[in-house]
Design an enzyme around this catalytic site. Structure first.
Site, PDB file in Angstrom:
ATOM      1  N   ARG A  95      -1.833   2.694  12.305  1.00  0.00           N
ATOM      2  CA  ARG A  95      -1.767   1.255  12.013  1.00  0.00           C
ATOM      3  C   ARG A  95      -0.514   0.612  12.613  1.00  0.00           C
ATOM      4  NH1 ARG A  95      -3.085   1.038   5.668  1.00  0.00           N
ATOM      5  NH2 ARG A  95      -1.775   2.881   5.721  1.00  0.00           N
ATOM      6  N   GLN A  96       0.435   1.445  13.032  1.00  0.00           N
ATOM      7  CA  GLN A  96       1.663   0.906  13.642  1.00  0.00           C
ATOM      8  C   GLN A  96       1.528   0.937  15.164  1.00  0.00           C
ATOM      9  OE1 GLN A  96       5.398   2.092  11.914  1.00  0.00           O
ATOM     10  NE2 GLN A  96       4.371   2.980  10.150  1.00  0.00           N
ATOM     11  N   HIS A 129      -7.698   4.003  13.599  1.00  0.00           N
ATOM     12  CA  HIS A 129      -7.666   2.637  13.060  1.00  0.00           C
ATOM     13  C   HIS A 129      -7.978   1.602  14.145  1.00  0.00           C
ATOM     14  CE1 HIS A 129      -6.699  -0.790  10.688  1.00  0.00           C
ATOM     15  NE2 HIS A 129      -5.783  -1.158  11.563  1.00  0.00           N
ATOM     16  N   LYS A 191     -10.368 -11.420   5.036  1.00  0.00           N
ATOM     17  CA  LYS A 191      -9.284 -10.881   4.201  1.00  0.00           C
ATOM     18  C   LYS A 191      -7.965 -11.305   4.817  1.00  0.00           C
ATOM     19  CE  LYS A 191      -7.619  -6.524   4.666  1.00  0.00           C
ATOM     20  NZ  LYS A 191      -7.698  -5.056   4.773  1.00  0.00           N
ATOM     21  N   ARG A 193      -3.814 -10.374   4.632  1.00  0.00           N
ATOM     22  CA  ARG A 193      -2.790  -9.502   4.061  1.00  0.00           C
ATOM     23  C   ARG A 193      -1.425 -10.070   4.433  1.00  0.00           C
ATOM     24  NH1 ARG A 193      -2.366  -3.770   2.783  1.00  0.00           N
ATOM     25  NH2 ARG A 193      -4.405  -3.266   3.655  1.00  0.00           N
ATOM     26  N   ASP A 219     -15.271   1.117   5.647  1.00  0.00           N
ATOM     27  CA  ASP A 219     -13.904   0.947   6.157  1.00  0.00           C
ATOM     28  C   ASP A 219     -13.472   2.223   6.869  1.00  0.00           C
ATOM     29  OD1 ASP A 219     -11.585  -0.411   6.671  1.00  0.00           O
ATOM     30  OD2 ASP A 219     -11.152  -0.917   4.593  1.00  0.00           O
ATOM     31  N   SER A 223      -6.206   3.437   1.636  1.00  0.00           N
ATOM     32  CA  SER A 223      -4.865   3.915   1.317  1.00  0.00           C
ATOM     33  C   SER A 223      -4.567   3.601  -0.153  1.00  0.00           C
ATOM     34  CB  SER A 223      -3.847   3.280   2.266  1.00  0.00           C
ATOM     35  OG  SER A 223      -2.562   3.715   1.931  1.00  0.00           O
ATOM     36  N   THR A 224      -4.088   2.398  -0.422  1.00  0.00           N
ATOM     37  CA  THR A 224      -3.808   2.033  -1.824  1.00  0.00           C
ATOM     38  C   THR A 224      -5.089   1.639  -2.552  1.00  0.00           C
ATOM     39  OG1 THR A 224      -3.543  -0.296  -1.255  1.00  0.00           O
ATOM     40  CG2 THR A 224      -1.574   1.098  -1.148  1.00  0.00           C
TER      41      THR A 224
HETATM   42  C1  R5P Z   1      -7.062  -2.376   7.445  1.00  0.00           C
HETATM   43  O1  R5P Z   1      -7.133  -3.092   8.404  1.00  0.00           O
HETATM   44  C2  R5P Z   1      -7.712  -1.044   7.319  1.00  0.00           C
HETATM   45  O2  R5P Z   1      -8.906  -0.993   8.028  1.00  0.00           O
HETATM   46  C3  R5P Z   1      -7.951  -0.678   5.871  1.00  0.00           C
HETATM   47  O3  R5P Z   1      -8.806  -1.647   5.301  1.00  0.00           O
HETATM   48  C4  R5P Z   1      -6.654  -0.653   5.104  1.00  0.00           C
HETATM   49  O4  R5P Z   1      -5.653  -0.046   5.857  1.00  0.00           O
HETATM   50  C5  R5P Z   1      -6.815   0.061   3.795  1.00  0.00           C
HETATM   51  O5  R5P Z   1      -5.592   0.048   3.112  1.00  0.00           O
HETATM   52  P1  R5P Z   1      -5.544  -0.236   1.552  1.00  0.00           P
HETATM   53  O6  R5P Z   1      -6.467   0.750   0.897  1.00  0.00           O
HETATM   54  O7  R5P Z   1      -4.109  -0.008   1.180  1.00  0.00           O
HETATM   55  O8  R5P Z   1      -5.960  -1.658   1.343  1.00  0.00           O
END
Ligand code: R5P
Length: 292
Positions: A95-96, A129, A191, A193, A219, A223-224
């Site tokens: 993701r980075q 990702h 969404k 963020r 997805d 993560s969280t």
């Molecule tokens: C975001 O763009 C990714 O595709 C996932 O939706 C995201 O990284 C999931 O992270 P979390 O469970 O913390 O929302």
């Protein structure tokens, strides 16, 4: 002795064994001792044979520890074989891949240098990702997708007029691919963020498409659980029936699984890129295909 060695990292031991059976390689296990200060001491059990070595190590938490172990195994493999392929089922740090805010370090650039420096000539990952991350790699890269295997699993469930949903626009193509294999329709939610706090908000207004239907939230990773929870809360308000989650990488940090279930998700199905309770789909076949 086989011309091919499969060097199993600790984070992907079971998967490496499956892979080894499929491609009939010489299986080399690694044993890990973590010192009190956090350093990893790695010992190989078995001898690396053949010209080609495959190192299998997923980079899930503890991410930096598993990364150093992967790089160490690649370094050792390169000392004993002319070609080393790194199989990193879950690519941590993916993701980075760009500088979102000024001053941020693009860690995927660092990883590109590290994998090359350790001696890998190719890296194979599953549902990265974003492919942007690989722009920073000068070795060969391959991303394979677990979507057809996830779809196979969902085809066995008797879902009611199912609809595939992406929790954000970034995952639209993934949902489209899933829906095509699954033979259904799809939609993608909006969404937002907050780049500083990480706080998530679903900004889609009402949608009547989901009413009275079973839904599959698709997805790449959880993560969280924040993205899935916010999407679930929104979809429940739209009077859908059951909500299932299909993802490739279930990190499920802290008590994410509990929170997701509490929000109203019936079941989470993931792959064994990250072994765990939800990893019902085996990806060894698609990796074997990518290697051969
Ligand atoms: C975001 O763009 C990714 O595709 C996932 O939706 C995201 O990284 C999931 O992270 P979390 O469970 O913390 O929302």
């Amino acid at each position: 002795m086989s011309e091919l060695s499969i060097i199993s990292g600790k984070s992907s031991e079971k998967l490496s064994k499956e892979l080894s059976k499929k491609i009939k390689g010489n299986f080399v296990k690694s044993e890990i001792r973590i010192f009190p200060d956090g350093e990893s001491k790695i010992t190989l059990i078995g001898k690396i044979s053949g010209k080609k070595s495959i190192v299998v190590q997923s980079i899930y938490p503890p991410v930096d520890t598993n990364l150093v172990q992967a790089l160490s195994l690649i370094t050792k493999a390169k000392e004993n074989s002319s070609e080393v392929i790194a199989v990193i089922p879950y690519m941590g740090y993916a993701r980075q891949d760009r500088e979102f805010l000024p001053g941020e370090i693009v860690t995927m650039k660092v990883l590109g240098k590290l994998f090359k420096g350790a001696g890998a000539s190719k890296i194979i990952v599953v549902d990265i990702h974003s492919l942007i991350g690989f722009k920073h790699f000068s070795i060969k890269t391959k991303n394979v997708t677990a979507i057809p295997d996830l779809v196979k699993y969902f085809k066995k469930l008797s879902l009611k007029n199912p609809l595939v949903i992406s929790p954000d626009q970034g995952g639209k193509e993934r949902a489209k691919e899933f829906a095509k294999e699954f033979n259904s329709n799809y939609i993608a939610l909006d969404k937002k963020r907050d780049k500083k706090t990480g706080k998530i908000k679903i900004t889609t207004k009402n949608t009547d498409e989901v009413e009275n239907r079973d839904l599959i939230l698709v997805d790449d990773m959880i993560s969280t659980g924040g993205s899935i929870i916010k999407a679930t809360q929104f979809l429940k308000k739209q009077k859908c029936k059951k909500i299932y989650v299909a993802c490739t990488h279930a990190l499920l940090m802290n008590d994410a699984e509990k929170k997701i279930k509490k929000a109203g998700v019936t079941s989470i199905i993931s792959t064994n890129t990250i072994p765990g309770k939800t990893s019902k789909v085996d990806i060894s076949k698609i990796i074997a295909k990518a290697i051969m």
